[in-house]
Design an enzyme around this catalytic site. Structure first.
Site, PDB file in Angstrom:
ATOM      1  N   LYS A  46       2.495  34.338 -24.515  1.00 51.12           N
ATOM      2  CA  LYS A  46       3.871  34.833 -24.465  1.00 51.12           C
ATOM      3  C   LYS A  46       3.912  36.220 -23.835  1.00 51.12           C
ATOM      4  CE  LYS A  46       6.702  33.821 -27.905  1.00 51.12           C
ATOM      5  NZ  LYS A  46       7.178  33.927 -29.299  1.00 51.12           N
ATOM      6  N   ARG A  87      -4.569  37.102 -13.239  1.00 50.16           N
ATOM      7  CA  ARG A  87      -3.731  36.069 -12.609  1.00 50.16           C
ATOM      8  C   ARG A  87      -2.583  35.819 -13.581  1.00 50.16           C
ATOM      9  NH1 ARG A  87      -3.689  31.210  -9.292  1.00 50.16           N
ATOM     10  NH2 ARG A  87      -4.992  32.455  -7.932  1.00 50.16           N
ATOM     11  N   HIS A 138      -1.249  38.086  -3.549  1.00 51.54           N
ATOM     12  CA  HIS A 138      -2.601  37.644  -3.869  1.00 51.54           C
ATOM     13  C   HIS A 138      -3.510  38.360  -2.869  1.00 51.54           C
ATOM     14  CE1 HIS A 138      -5.916  35.379  -5.197  1.00 51.54           C
ATOM     15  NE2 HIS A 138      -5.565  34.150  -4.844  1.00 51.54           N
ATOM     16  N   ARG A 147     -10.637  27.822  -9.233  1.00 61.31           N
ATOM     17  CA  ARG A 147     -11.342  28.290  -8.039  1.00 61.31           C
ATOM     18  C   ARG A 147     -11.313  29.805  -7.919  1.00 61.31           C
ATOM     19  NH1 ARG A 147      -9.553  24.768  -3.626  1.00 61.31           N
ATOM     20  NH2 ARG A 147      -9.915  26.545  -2.255  1.00 61.31           N
ATOM     21  N   THR A 148     -10.155  30.399  -8.170  1.00 67.06           N
ATOM     22  CA  THR A 148     -10.074  31.858  -8.048  1.00 67.06           C
ATOM     23  C   THR A 148     -10.891  32.525  -9.150  1.00 67.06           C
ATOM     24  OG1 THR A 148      -7.873  31.632  -7.101  1.00 67.06           O
ATOM     25  CG2 THR A 148      -8.485  33.811  -7.887  1.00 67.06           C
TER      26      THR A 148
END
Ligand code: ZN
Lengths: 429, 306
Positions: free
Chosen positions: B84, B106, B134, B56-57
């Protein structure tokens, strides 16, 4: 061997005197000594101190020679004014057998820059399940007296009790990394205002203090020696003060970084400041300095923890904890303890040489600057200030928390049993 | 505006208001238009760098960038060789070498966008980092509140749920305070961080006491797994003490609204009839997210209308 005549140094920062080193010992100390044939070192204005002794160094060999080796770590130590370092057991393989501790000890002998004194693991593989062969390590060529699972806490109270008791047989000491593991699952930094805002999982002071409280009670109960590694909180200092007042045989160390830096360093999330135990608050720093000044904390120990670039150049949570310390330890102590008036030079010698040697049961280290004593000493220029450049360090790693910071004091020379390991600020091999 | 948007503190009151006003202008400009697209970021490249799944973001940012005519690259690092930590820097430098003007990131680790911002020359937008912040979620929440209630100054906001682990909570606390709202965090004590005393908020453990005085109730997602770490005894008990059901909703003032950043755990922190009620802004929040993210990208990349 070459004999050295050190001209005009100030032993313990006192009156200037000449110091004559002959055959590995201090032959004489006095005014205007004349010794034909000796190499003369002009030490006017320099402070002479006994060679420093570190109770807590990670040399990474065997296992992570890309981060540090016994040789590179020894060089860093000599440049920092050390003549002996205790090499922590959390190598790969773990130093939990006579074979591994003898290997590390021999590598130290070969490097020949400081006395490398291996620390033995308390439990097999640092797993905290059963005792390693502590007696075999004590009886080995490495003559281990300090045992530690550092990096891991001996959290099982029954096992800790047995370890404390068992090492009494050879006058050993258990050096505890005090961290209740159930309270620090996923912990990233000191738990407080800053962790709340930065969204990093908190490492509560109580996780350290709970173990110290338990261990001093155990050590008192069984009449054993306990050493507490890298004390980081004001509450820990209080507990130690209480235990010492009750006659418990407990000693403790503080790191240079915990004397200087606070959790404010975590702002910006640069993992060079990630360390275990974490950097704490300004109040904790003040309490640690006071504890070191009044002797509640016995020693400064570096917890020198080299890490390869890829283990630090990442997001905070993925980075390994630990920071370099050997080359700047004395400078940080000068800044935090001497320039603040909390310790004089004799006090520095006591906390960085005499007491750590006693805790480690090293008979030829931490001795006074006096005729007949082993010629382990350093010469410090206290008037210089320099900015720390990680690229210029002798350590194989670059994770110095002091990068770009100006610190006072420069180690000009270090002598190990009369042999210069550092001259003019440069390592001699 | 600063070059990056990493946390709510990067926005002072004027900047935050500018973002909201710009979003409103964008909404107005696009209203009623068939082709919802502005040419302002033509030729610019926005990279969506997602180390954590959040469809969604990501879609919201992607839509925002595309509506500004930017080129968009979606880079999902999860599960690939770059998942990693060591390669975060390499990834950033690679993306920059490809000519990205902005990186929307993100990441599961708090502070990862800060690290990224120290390595790249372009702008970095934090699209959620670990348990830290956020910020665009907080902006869209503020936008939604202002749209519904007409103001932010003095608005009483109850932030309810897992504050300890919530990046939405941290961003909202910071931004709402900047914009003059009064925030009360409501949670079981286990889910409030030690150190909350330094936050500009009131703290309450009693949802029923707070609701009659709230203009906005913002429900935070609570993961049932928290129960296994003893943050609360059971999902049922949590829901009973801190869930918003119809009975509780009825104690709110008449104009009060109910918000949720999504995804919701219906039946856990919010009852279905609350989520679907007229007080709920949950669907508007999604739409507003695109407008606010357009405003952020526009302002950070200094786009000009042609
Ligand atoms: Zn340790």
């Amino acid at each position: 061997m070459t004999n050295y005549l050190i001209k005009g140094a100030k032993p313990y920062g006192g009156e200037a005197a000449d110091i004559f080193l002959k055959d590995g010992r201090i032959a004489s100390i006095g005014e205007h000594l004349r010794v034909p044939g000796a190499d003369v070192i002009d030490a006017a204005g320099l402070v002479a101190l006994p060679g420093l002794v570190d109770l807590h160094t990670h040399l990474r060999e065997p296992g992570r020679e890309d981060a540090e080796t016994v040789e590179t770590g020894s060089r860093a130590a000599a440049l920092g004014g050390f003549t002996a370092v205790h090499a922590m057991a959390n190598t790969d393989p773990v130093a939990d057998t006579a074979g591994v501790v003898e290997q590390v000890w021999r590598l130290g002998q070969q490097a020949g820059l400081v006395d490398v004194v291996p620390v033995g693991a308390v439990t097999v593989g640092l797993k905290g399940e059963r005792l390693a062969e502590l007696g075999a390590m004590a009886d080995s060529a490495a003559r281990v007296r300090v045992f530690s699972d550092d990096g891991m806490c001996v959290s099982d109270p029954a096992l800790m009790r047995r370890a404390l008791e068992y090492v009494k047989a050879f006058d050993g000491v258990v050096a505890q990394h005090a961290e209740e593991p159930r309270l620090t699952v996923g912990a990233q930094m000191h738990e407080g205002d800053r962790s709340a805002r930065l969204g990093l999982a908190g490492w509560p002071a109580a996780a350290e203090e709970a173990i110290i409280a338990r261990d001093v009670l155990l050590a008192g109960h069984v009449g054993a020696r306990l050493h507490v590694c890298h004390v980081s909180t004001a509450g820990s200092v209080e507990l130690l003060r209480w235990a010492k007042a009750r006659g418990v045989q407990v000693t403790a160390e503080v790191t240079p970084h915990h004397l200087l830096l606070t959790d404010a360093c975590a702002e910006g999330y640069d993992p060079v400041f990630k360390v275990n135990p974490p950097l704490r608050t300004a109040e904790d720093v003040a309490a640690l300095r006071a504890g070191l000044a009044d002797g509640t904390i016995d020693a400064v120990a570096t917890d020198h923890a080299p890490h390869a670039v890829e283990d630090k150049e990442s997001e905070w949570a993925a980075a390994r904890p630990g920071m370099l310390g050997l080359e700047q330890a004395l400078s940080v102590v000068v800044e935090t303890m001497v320039e603040t008036g909390l310790l004089d030079w004799a006090g520095v010698a006591d906390r960085m040489s005499v007491r750590p040697a006693v805790i480690g049961r090293l008979t030829e280290q931490g001795r006074p600057l006096a005729p007949g004593e082993p010629a382990n000493l350093l010469l410090l220029d206290p008037s210089t200030r320099a900015t720390v450049d990680p690229a210029a360090l002798a350590s194989r790693s670059r994770n110095s928390p002091y990068a770009g910071r100006e610190l006072p004091g420069r180690v000009v020379a270090t002598f190990l049993r009369g042999v210069p390991t550092v001259l003019d600020g440069k390592a001699q091999k | 505006m600063k070059r990056h948007l990493l946390e709510a503190a990067d926005l002072d009151r004027a900047d935050a208001t500018l973002v909201l006003d710009t979003a409103a202008q964008i909404d107005a400009a696009l209203a009623g238009r068939e082709v919802k697209k502005l040419p302002t970021l033509r030729g610019r490249t926005v990279v969506n760098l997602f180390f954590e799944d959040s469809t969604r973001t990501r879609i919201s940012f992607e839509l925002a960038a595309k509506r500004l005519s930017a080129d968009v690259i979606n880079f999902s690092a999860k599960g690939s060789s770059v998942s990693k930590g060591e390669s975060l820097k390499d990834t950033a430098l690679t993306l920059e070498a490809m000519g990205s003007d902005a990186i929307v990131v993100r990441h599961h680790a708090s502070g990862a966008p800060h690290r990224l911002a120290s390595w790249v020359k372009g702008s970095v937008v934090n699209a959620g980092d670990g348990t830290h912040e956020h910020p665009t979620q907080a902006l869209l929440d503020a936008y939604t509140i202002r749209q519904r209630l007409g103001r932010l100054e003095g608005v009483r906001v109850a932030l309810v749920g897992d504050v300890l682990h919530s990046r939405v909570a941290r961003s909202n606390v910071g931004l709402l305070h900047t914009l003059g709202a009064e925030v009360t965090v409501v949670a079981p004590p286990t889910l409030v961080p030690v150190g909350v005393g330094s936050w500009p908020v009131e703290v309450s453990y009693d949802l029923d006491a707070v609701l009659p005085k709230a203009d906005v109730v913002m429900m935070l997602r609570v993961q049932a797994e928290r129960m296994t770490a003893s943050f609360f005894p059971s999902a049922r008990e949590y829901s009973r003490r801190y869930g918003l059901d119809a009975r509780r909703m009825a104690t709110l003032p008449d104009d009060a609204i109910v918000m949720h950043p999504g995804p919701m755990n219906r039946g856990m922190e919010i009852a279905a009839e609350v989520a679907d009620s007229v007080r709920s802004t949950i669907v508007e929040q999604v739409g507003n997210g695109v407008s606010v993210r357009m405003a952020v990208l526009y302002l950070l990349l200094g786009g000009r209308s042609e």
